[in-house]
Structure formats: C-alpha cells, structure tokens
Write a protein that holds these residues in place. Sequence first.
Motif, PDB file in Angstrom:
ATOM      1  N   SER A 108     -10.884   0.149  -2.525  1.00 46.42           N
ATOM      2  CA  SER A 108     -11.465   0.487  -3.827  1.00 46.42           C
ATOM      3  C   SER A 108     -12.075  -0.721  -4.529  1.00 46.42           C
ATOM      4  O   SER A 108     -12.962  -0.565  -5.375  1.00 46.42           O
ATOM      5  N   THR A 109     -11.641  -1.912  -4.196  1.00 42.26           N
ATOM      6  CA  THR A 109     -12.250  -3.111  -4.790  1.00 42.26           C
ATOM      7  C   THR A 109     -13.723  -3.190  -4.428  1.00 42.26           C
ATOM      8  O   THR A 109     -14.567  -3.564  -5.263  1.00 42.26           O
ATOM      9  N   ASP A 110     -14.053  -2.825  -3.193  1.00 42.78           N
ATOM     10  CA  ASP A 110     -15.457  -2.851  -2.762  1.00 42.78           C
ATOM     11  C   ASP A 110     -16.279  -1.815  -3.532  1.00 42.78           C
ATOM     12  O   ASP A 110     -17.436  -2.061  -3.889  1.00 42.78           O
ATOM     13  N   ILE A 111     -15.674  -0.653  -3.809  1.00 42.35           N
ATOM     14  CA  ILE A 111     -16.368   0.355  -4.619  1.00 42.35           C
ATOM     15  C   ILE A 111     -16.667  -0.203  -6.003  1.00 42.35           C
ATOM     16  O   ILE A 111     -17.759  -0.010  -6.543  1.00 42.35           O
ATOM     17  N   THR A 112     -15.696  -0.897  -6.579  1.00 41.92           N
ATOM     18  CA  THR A 112     -15.903  -1.484  -7.911  1.00 41.92           C
ATOM     19  C   THR A 112     -17.060  -2.472  -7.902  1.00 41.92           C
ATOM     20  O   THR A 112     -17.880  -2.488  -8.824  1.00 41.92           O
ATOM     21  N   TRP A 113     -17.156  -3.292  -6.846  1.00 43.06           N
ATOM     22  CA  TRP A 113     -18.266  -4.255  -6.761  1.00 43.06           C
ATOM     23  C   TRP A 113     -19.615  -3.536  -6.714  1.00 43.06           C
ATOM     24  O   TRP A 113     -20.569  -3.915  -7.389  1.00 43.06           O
ATOM     25  N   ILE A 114     -19.710  -2.473  -5.900  1.00 39.90           N
ATOM     26  CA  ILE A 114     -20.975  -1.731  -5.816  1.00 39.90           C
ATOM     27  C   ILE A 114     -21.291  -1.068  -7.151  1.00 39.90           C
ATOM     28  O   ILE A 114     -22.441  -1.074  -7.614  1.00 39.90           O
ATOM     29  N   LYS A 115     -20.275  -0.504  -7.794  1.00 41.15           N
ATOM     30  CA  LYS A 115     -20.478   0.141  -9.081  1.00 41.15           C
ATOM     31  C   LYS A 115     -21.028  -0.859 -10.099  1.00 41.15           C
ATOM     32  O   LYS A 115     -21.990  -0.572 -10.824  1.00 41.15           O
ATOM     33  N   GLY A 171     -19.203  -1.823   4.124  1.00 37.44           N
ATOM     34  CA  GLY A 171     -18.293  -1.517   3.029  1.00 37.44           C
ATOM     35  C   GLY A 171     -17.501  -2.704   2.531  1.00 37.44           C
ATOM     36  O   GLY A 171     -17.040  -2.713   1.386  1.00 37.44           O
ATOM     37  N   ASP A 172     -17.344  -3.740   3.358  1.00 40.87           N
ATOM     38  CA  ASP A 172     -16.575  -4.914   2.950  1.00 40.87           C
ATOM     39  C   ASP A 172     -17.484  -5.871   2.186  1.00 40.87           C
ATOM     40  O   ASP A 172     -17.853  -6.940   2.672  1.00 40.87           O
ATOM     41  N   VAL A 173     -17.839  -5.500   0.956  1.00 45.36           N
ATOM     42  CA  VAL A 173     -18.873  -6.235   0.234  1.00 45.36           C
ATOM     43  C   VAL A 173     -18.389  -7.582  -0.292  1.00 45.36           C
ATOM     44  O   VAL A 173     -19.198  -8.456  -0.601  1.00 45.36           O
ATOM     45  N   ASN A 174     -17.051  -7.763  -0.402  1.00 44.63           N
ATOM     46  CA  ASN A 174     -16.550  -9.067  -0.838  1.00 44.63           C
ATOM     47  C   ASN A 174     -16.005  -9.898   0.313  1.00 44.63           C
ATOM     48  O   ASN A 174     -15.420 -10.957   0.111  1.00 44.63           O
TER      49      ASN A 174
END
Length: 526
Positions: free
Chosen positions: A475-482, A465-468
């Motif tokens: 929620s920042t990680d959700i934005t990156w995946i989106k 989940g820690d994509v950055n």
Amino acid sequence: MKRIRALLLIFAILTVTLLPFISFRGPTIAADPNNDDWLHVEGNKIVDMYGNQVWLTGCNWFGFNTGTNVFDGVWSCNMREAIQGMADRGINFLRIPISTELLYQWSQGVYPSANVNDFVNPELDGMNSLELFDFAVQSCKESGIKIMVDIHSPSTDAMGHIYPVWYDGTFTTEIWISTLEWLTERYKNDDTILALDLKNEPHGTPGTTPMAKWDGSTDLNNWKHAAQTCAERILAINPNILIVVEGVEVYPKPGYDYTAVDEWGKESKYFYNWWGGNLRGVRDYPINLGKYQKQLVYSPHDYGPLVHKQPWFYEGFNKETLYNDCWRDNWAYIHEENIAPLLMGEWGGFMDGGDNEKWMKALREYMIENKIAHTFWCYNANSGDTGGLVYHDFITWDEEKYALLKPALWQTSEGKFIGLDHQIPLGSNGITVTEYYGGHIPETSPTTTITPLPTPSSSPEIEKGDVNADGKVNSTDITWIKRFLLKIIEDFPAPTGRQAADMNNDGKINSTDMSILRRKILKMIE
C-alpha cells in the motif's frame, strides 16, 4: 431545533464593509487531474458519471461556522490524522458547516485567524482560515473523502443555526448567493467538493418574523424561491455540482396558506416537523432547475426524543409508527415516488440505552433499506444535545456510537469501505468506486497525461509496482502513485519509480495503473 454547543472558543471576527455585490477575488483552485467524480441524479438515485449508483455516507464536522474559523477540536487533535481516521472508518462524505460571513470575508481578501494548536498541527503553523480550509480539502482528497459545504448561518456565531433564514440585517440574500458563487468559482475544477447544502435548517412558525416558508411566491422569506434562484446561479458556474435543498419547519394543511391563523383550542392549520425537516411543499411547489434538474437533491433533518419530545415519540413507537406519523408525508414520499434522491443531512444523538437509541436504529435501518444518503451529526464531541463520534480529546472514538453508525456506511459484503473517488481509495483499507464496480476504469474515463516516460526497461530488477524500490509491493507504493497523480510530488523516491509505476507499459501514469497495482496487491492478478 435548539442546539447548545458547549466548550466553544469564540474568536473575534473582523468587521468588513459590505458591498451589494461580491467580486470574485483570489485564484481559482487548480484543476484536479482526476476530475471525473462529479455526481448527478437519476430518479431517486445519486449516480456517478458512468451511471453507477453511489451511496454518500458520512458525518458532520463543524467549526468554520462558529468563530473558531477551522474545525472545532483542532485545538487538541491533528487535522490531517482526524480526517484520515474518518476515512479509515468508512466516512466517505464530510459535511462542513460554514457561515456566509466567513465566505464573504474570504471573497473580499479578509482572512480571520483560527484556533489551531500548532504543537499537534505543526504543518498548519501560520495558516489563515482560508488556507486551513484548503488544507482540509486537500486532506480529504488524499484520504478519498468527498465534501459537502453547508451554509449553516448568515453570521459567524456558535448559535447562528438558531437564526431561521438565510439573510439577516447585514448579510442579504444577494450576498448569500454571491458568496456561494465565489465558492463555486474557486473550486469548480476540483471534484473533492461535490455538493453545496444551500442553507441549514430554514425554519420559523406562523406569527414569527422572520419565518421561512415554502410556496409559489417570490416573497423574500420564500425558501423555495430563494433556493431555486441560488441554485440556478451556482449551476451556471459549475453545472456538475450537486445542489442540496433542505425543507422548512411548517407547511399549511390543505385549504390553507401561510396567512392562516391558528385558533386557541382548535386543531392547527399547519403541519409541523423538525427545522429543515418539512418537505411537504415539494409536492405542490417542486424546485424547478430546468436543464440542471439532475443536480437536485432534497435534504431533511431528523432527530430523536432527547433533542425534543415530538408527538410521534409516544410509548411503544417503532420504525413503522415513525414512518407513518412523520417520515412518509414529510420527506420519504420524495424517494418513494422517484421524485428526487434524499440526503439525511443531520441525524444522531446520545447513546441512552432507551428511546433515543431506538429512534436512531429505526432511522438507520430505513436509510439502509432505501440507500438514503446521510451525514451523521456529528464528529464533534462538543455538540451539547447529541455528543459526537469522538470524545473531548477529538482523538478517541466512542466505539459504541460508531458501532451504531457503521452498518449504515457504504461497504462491501466483505466489510471493505467504498469511497466516492474513481482513483483514490477510501482510507488505508478501503476501495474506490471503480473497484467496487468491476476493478477497472470505463473506457470513457478521463486520464491524466503525464510527461512521456522513458522506454520501459526489461530488466528483471525493476518489479512493476515497487515505485519506492524497497523490494516490496504494498500500500505504500499506492500512496506514492496517488500523491504523484495529485501533483503533491513531482517524482518518485527511486530512479526506477516511473518505470515501476507504469503498470501496463503504455507510457503514461494514470488511474489505470493505480487500479492494476491495487489488484496486484489484493492478489486478484499476478
């Protein structure tokens, strides 16, 4: 109804040579990888592709119809931030008025300039009107908002809504249909645009020309025939899009037809209602779309006494009297008899502390009780007879008016706003329709196939989940995946981003991973 729009900045429209038929110029928009949000009808309900009922609750933002050639207010506000602000406040559906003329110009490769403040919209610098529309669509997609395009008038004109029918001396019925075919073809692979409202407020009274009528004829001014013909041609291109059909203004009483002439001093031979609000003809002459019938939604408009003092706004009126005197026979029966769903395309007005608010609250409660879809009129501050959800800076919200609207926005019992997208949550704090119906994507859901990922690492340093790779899962990680799923970005900001984004280690990054990540952030799972 007559609506005076103040403070409009009208720009000259390029004159183009009209053709009897429209050619499909320009590329079709690339396919949305998460193209699973199309809706259809079951009885009086609007449902998603899995049969789950959805509630379209939104507002109008005009400008593409007026000569501004973009949303009004982009001369002072940032378009993307305004759309994000709508999503954050629970607007899941945006009705965008536009003119046949502007669509025709786009279809012919003519792109009028628009009134944009580049200082507050630096990302829009140099864009023409079609590019601005595409930017608006993309911004809605990113925020989880869906769109209904509304043909507000034949010609681009701030007062064009006053013209009663879908054709005029320049833009014929064929051009009206063909431009909608062009629009449908261009966006058929993108489920951000879920619906087309074929014509705003057809109207006119007996003895006036032209006048929109509703009967069984094939006459040029028969709105029922024109809407049915137009819908069939649109659905042949995209059978998944919702077709939204408004009513007319007058309908003959039993025993009469549109040739009837009223006599002075005697009771009228016609039933009257708001422009577009009279759907009595559906009982006698329903729209028949054959195999496409499950894409049909009827759409009345309803307004309060500050727009016009209709006879049903007598002293002491309330929700029950409004229902009996106006709503039931003009449009509510369509919902109650399970004929089709309703979408209240326009309603709203000034906060007057009196009868106008009384009407708004009564209609709001009726729509909540019956889960009637609706789009509030309007976001714009410059609607002269209703005002807007924002003030004239197009940034500051009218909190009193929003408080009136808010209960009629789709939300959970905990106050989480619900979007219409299966993968992209509504705004910063909303949820997807998937989460609302159980937190997972049904097994039949289409997925986005991504280039195979490296073998997942077992290193404890990579937290799912820690994509950055900032040491936090939020929620920042959700934005990156989106943004990755929407192909806005090609890769994540950290080398470990793909491994962190593959939440279930299946070698793909898709909507399931985003759903799992949201459940993790909400502490629904470990």
